[in-house]
Write a protein that holds these residues in place. Structure first.
Motif, mmCIF file in Angstrom:
data_model
loop_
_atom_site.group_PDB
_atom_site.id
_atom_site.type_symbol
_atom_site.label_atom_id
_atom_site.label_comp_id
_atom_site.label_asym_id
_atom_site.label_seq_id
_atom_site.Cartn_x
_atom_site.Cartn_y
_atom_site.Cartn_z
ATOM 1 N N LYS A 37 -1.130 -13.765 7.937
ATOM 2 C CA LYS A 37 -0.314 -14.874 7.470
ATOM 3 C C LYS A 37 0.112 -14.616 6.040
ATOM 4 O O LYS A 37 -0.630 -14.033 5.260
ATOM 5 C CB LYS A 37 -1.101 -16.176 7.538
ATOM 6 N N ARG A 38 1.290 -15.058 5.702
ATOM 7 C CA ARG A 38 1.771 -14.948 4.339
ATOM 8 C C ARG A 38 0.930 -15.869 3.457
ATOM 9 O O ARG A 38 0.644 -16.993 3.832
ATOM 10 C CB ARG A 38 3.231 -15.356 4.289
ATOM 11 N N PRO A 39 0.515 -15.408 2.277
ATOM 12 C CA PRO A 39 -0.281 -16.262 1.406
ATOM 13 C C PRO A 39 0.454 -17.551 1.061
ATOM 14 O O PRO A 39 1.665 -17.565 0.935
ATOM 15 C CB PRO A 39 -0.496 -15.404 0.159
ATOM 16 N N THR A 82 -7.649 -6.865 2.479
ATOM 17 C CA THR A 82 -6.889 -8.065 2.794
ATOM 18 C C THR A 82 -7.454 -9.240 2.015
ATOM 19 O O THR A 82 -8.579 -9.187 1.523
ATOM 20 C CB THR A 82 -6.946 -8.384 4.299
ATOM 21 N N TYR A 83 -6.639 -10.275 1.893
ATOM 22 C CA TYR A 83 -7.130 -11.485 1.245
ATOM 23 C C TYR A 83 -6.694 -12.692 2.055
ATOM 24 O O TYR A 83 -5.742 -12.643 2.820
ATOM 25 C CB TYR A 83 -6.658 -11.591 -0.203
ATOM 26 N N ARG A 84 -7.454 -13.769 1.855
ATOM 27 C CA ARG A 84 -7.166 -15.030 2.537
ATOM 28 C C ARG A 84 -7.198 -16.134 1.492
ATOM 29 O O ARG A 84 -8.118 -16.214 0.677
ATOM 30 C CB ARG A 84 -8.220 -15.279 3.609
ATOM 31 N N ASP A 86 -7.636 -19.991 0.589
ATOM 32 C CA ASP A 86 -8.294 -21.175 1.139
ATOM 33 C C ASP A 86 -8.367 -22.222 0.037
ATOM 34 O O ASP A 86 -9.248 -22.157 -0.823
ATOM 35 C CB ASP A 86 -9.683 -20.808 1.650
ATOM 36 N N GLY A 87 -7.423 -23.159 0.048
ATOM 37 C CA GLY A 87 -7.389 -24.182 -0.993
ATOM 38 C C GLY A 87 -7.067 -23.576 -2.335
ATOM 39 O O GLY A 87 -6.051 -22.922 -2.502
ATOM 40 N N ASP A 88 -7.972 -23.787 -3.302
ATOM 41 C CA ASP A 88 -7.775 -23.250 -4.643
ATOM 42 C C ASP A 88 -8.566 -21.967 -4.878
ATOM 43 O O ASP A 88 -8.976 -21.679 -5.994
ATOM 44 C CB ASP A 88 -8.187 -24.288 -5.695
ATOM 45 N N SER A 89 -8.795 -21.205 -3.814
ATOM 46 C CA SER A 89 -9.512 -19.943 -3.982
ATOM 47 C C SER A 89 -8.996 -18.903 -2.992
ATOM 48 O O SER A 89 -8.393 -19.223 -1.980
ATOM 49 C CB SER A 89 -11.014 -20.144 -3.803
ATOM 50 N N LEU A 90 -9.244 -17.670 -3.343
ATOM 51 C CA LEU A 90 -8.917 -16.519 -2.493
ATOM 52 C C LEU A 90 -10.231 -15.855 -2.111
ATOM 53 O O LEU A 90 -11.214 -15.927 -2.848
ATOM 54 C CB LEU A 90 -8.097 -15.481 -3.260
ATOM 55 N N LEU A 91 -10.224 -15.188 -0.994
ATOM 56 C CA LEU A 91 -11.355 -14.352 -0.619
ATOM 57 C C LEU A 91 -10.807 -12.963 -0.333
ATOM 58 O O LEU A 91 -10.008 -12.774 0.585
ATOM 59 C CB LEU A 91 -12.083 -14.900 0.605
ATOM 60 N N THR A 101 -15.106 -10.685 -2.092
ATOM 61 C CA THR A 101 -15.099 -11.163 -3.463
ATOM 62 C C THR A 101 -14.324 -12.467 -3.557
ATOM 63 O O THR A 101 -13.130 -12.493 -3.249
ATOM 64 C CB THR A 101 -14.446 -10.120 -4.397
ATOM 65 N N PRO A 102 -14.973 -13.548 -3.984
ATOM 66 C CA PRO A 102 -14.255 -14.808 -4.173
ATOM 67 C C PRO A 102 -13.452 -14.776 -5.473
ATOM 68 O O PRO A 102 -13.901 -14.217 -6.478
ATOM 69 C CB PRO A 102 -15.369 -15.850 -4.240
ATOM 70 N N VAL A 103 -12.272 -15.376 -5.434
ATOM 71 C CA VAL A 103 -11.395 -15.462 -6.598
ATOM 72 C C VAL A 103 -10.937 -16.905 -6.719
ATOM 73 O O VAL A 103 -10.377 -17.461 -5.769
ATOM 74 C CB VAL A 103 -10.165 -14.531 -6.450
#
Length: 121
Positions: A37-39, A82-84, A86-91, A101-103
Motif C-alpha cells: 500500500k502507498r504510505p 519495507t515500512y508500514r 500506523d497512525g503517528d508511527s512507522l514500522l 524498528t519503530p519510528v
C-alpha cells in the motif's frame, strides 16, 4: 461389484489466480489487489522522501511503494526493506536481518528513530 483397495485421493486443480491468491494470503473471490500500500499522509505532511539527522549519521529514504533504504554511520550493511504507517508511527522491517524498528512521526515535521531526530533532507 468389486471395491477398489486404492483409497480415494482428492486431486484439486488450481488455476493461476487461485495459486496467487493462496500465496498472497487472500481468497480468489476477494481479488488480488495491490501487494504494497502507498504510505499514508500524517498530519498534512507526507513521510515519503529523504530524511537526515542533523549530524548526518543517520539517513533514511522512504519511497512511495512502501520500501525504504537507509544509511547509518559506522555500519557496513545498509538497512533496507519495507515500512508500514500506523497512525503517528512507522514500522521499518529490514529484509535481510528481520529487524523491526519503530519510528515516531512528530508533529514538528520530524521523525524520531532510535534516539535520532530526522529532518527532511
Amino acid at each position: 461389484m468389486q471395491t477398489s483397495s486404492i483409497p480415494h485421493v482428492d486431486t484439486t486443480v488450481l488455476d493461476a489466480t487461485a495459486l496467487l491468491a493462496i500465496a498472497m494470503g487472500r481468497t480468489p473471490d476477494t481479488g488480488l489487489g495491490p501487494v504494497l500500500k502507498r504510505p499514508q499522509v500524517v498530519t498534512g505532511a507526507a513521510v515519503v522522501g529523504a530524511w537526515r539527522s542533523p549530524d548526518g549519521t543517520v539517513q533514511l529514504q522512504l519511497r512511495t511503494d512502501g520500501t525504504y533504504a537507509g544509511e547509518v554511520a559506522g555500519r557496513r550493511k545498509r538497512p533496507s526493506g519495507t515500512y508500514r504507517l500506523d497512525g503517528d508511527s512507522l514500522l521499518l522491517h529490514d529484509d535481510i536481518s528481520g529487524l523491526r524498528t519503530p519510528v515516531a512521526v512528530l508533529h514538528q515535521g520530524e521523525l524520531e528513530m532510535a534516539g535520532h531526530r530526522l529532518h527532511p533532507a
